[in-house]
Design an enzyme around this catalytic site. Sequence first.
Site, short mmCIF file in Angstrom:
data_model
loop_
_atom_site.label_atom_id
_atom_site.label_comp_id
_atom_site.label_asym_id
_atom_site.label_seq_id
_atom_site.Cartn_x
_atom_site.Cartn_y
_atom_site.Cartn_z
N ARG A 57 -3.43 2.33 -19.32
CA ARG A 57 -3.90 3.71 -19.45
C ARG A 57 -2.69 4.63 -19.43
O ARG A 57 -2.22 5.02 -18.36
CB ARG A 57 -4.83 4.06 -18.30
N ASP A 81 -0.28 7.94 -19.76
CA ASP A 81 -0.40 9.35 -19.38
C ASP A 81 -0.20 10.27 -20.58
O ASP A 81 0.30 9.85 -21.63
CB ASP A 81 0.69 9.72 -18.36
N ARG A 106 8.50 6.44 -15.19
CA ARG A 106 9.21 7.71 -15.35
C ARG A 106 10.00 8.07 -14.10
O ARG A 106 11.11 8.61 -14.20
CB ARG A 106 8.21 8.81 -15.72
#
Lengths: 248, 248
Positions: free
Chosen positions: B56, B58, B198
């Site tokens: 999933r 972002d 990230r």
Amino acid sequence: MMVSRLTIEYDGTDFAGWARQPGLRTVQGVLEEALHKVLGPLDVEGEPLALTVAGRTDRGVHAWGQVASYRHEALDPARWNALLPEDVAVLTCEPAAEGFDARRDALSRTYCYRVLNRRARSVFMRGTALFCPRQLDREALTACAAVLVGAHDFTAFTPTETDHVRFTRDVLDARWRIDDDVLEFWIEADTFMRHMNRVLVGTMLEVAEGRRSQADFTRLLRGAPRVDAGSTAPPHGLALASVRYPLR
Amino acid sequence: MMVSRLTIEYDGTDFAGWARQPGLRTVQGVLEEALHKVLGPLDVEGEPLALTVAGRTDRGVHAWGQVASYRHEALDPARWNALLPEDVAVLTCEPAAEGFDARRDALSRTYCYRVLNRRARSVFMRGTALFCPRQLDREALTACAAVLVGAHDFTAFTPTETDHVRFTRDVLDARWRIDDDVLEFWIEADTFMRHMNRVLVGTMLEVAEGRRSQADFTRLLRGAPRVDAGSTAPPHGLALASVRYPLR
């Protein structure tokens, strides 16, 4: 006389080509606007400060290594890029030799036309490659490129209404580089005529699809009329890759 | 029970991430809308026809090889793509083994984070690489990646407010692949937590800029709090590259 030399990259998608035109967003227009903000409207000779370019690309055509020159001091690329929109960037900007002219001094230009040849389209190459899901004879492409090398009359590969007065061009190198489903046509010539690369690619693709013979393609290089050649491939697959100059 | 398996590519720029959300443009929303147009609103069990996904992603994160499954017949990619906007494409769509579930059956996910490390920004990588003009210690990056391999507590690398209940992840491979000024961080793990890649990249870049020590980075992997790690790198450099499943 102070001259600076620029190497420039741009995404042609949202530009009406290189050349400045009133009321249109062009690469030259955007770059000169930035230049005028820093250096004012005049060059070191007191003439209008303007860019001279190696390859005047058409609407929608990209550049990875365009070269331009202007008669004023060099600016740091970071300073340029802070003033430019995100679809154009200055890669280098350096003082050039006395009298340097990006157009006149160029020995050759190299262009690359990219074709994506597979069943499913690509998201990341959608703006920089022609999507072609039909089966292509890759050996036919290679054979077409081979006959391009040398001096030929390319009248068939530029619009009939033209400002060109000389239709012979000297092709220094031409080849298809094939990596799986990405087919790239690389061509280096002294200069190019309007639409020349796009009509070459459009016509070669017709050979590769079996709609035109190899012999027919070869025959076009002897000054055949435009109507005898194939369609003009769309601009978004094409990029001015680099420009060659004499070693200093 | 009929199940189909999709491989999907998307440019995350204009999507509010993968997961369907009312009133937002999401990848799942766009794909399910196309699916419902062809197959109707229900799956072969009479349940709402919906996609199950391996990763999933972002808002703003891309995918080169996302995998999803649904309980209905496979459609030809060309048919899918004619119904989809240009920033998402179905690469393959095939019947899967009985009971296949793209999320549950995945053995690992591989992500790639791309950094452009040079003085001039890039036009063509502007949407798919983090532009970093500062000097980076590339050996420090390589050393950071090496300590990631194995099972670690990644609490420091996900937001404090979280739905995750388990903070240990098993990193199967992690390395920086460096090609001139393009630095790519490749990482394969069983699963990932929200923002994990990230924050890992943001923190490694702080090490590479000399603002944080290598030892400090290593220490973070033992369940340190989020506040101890670095900033969250922007989403546009990240892509879900591929998903691994058991060989049949």
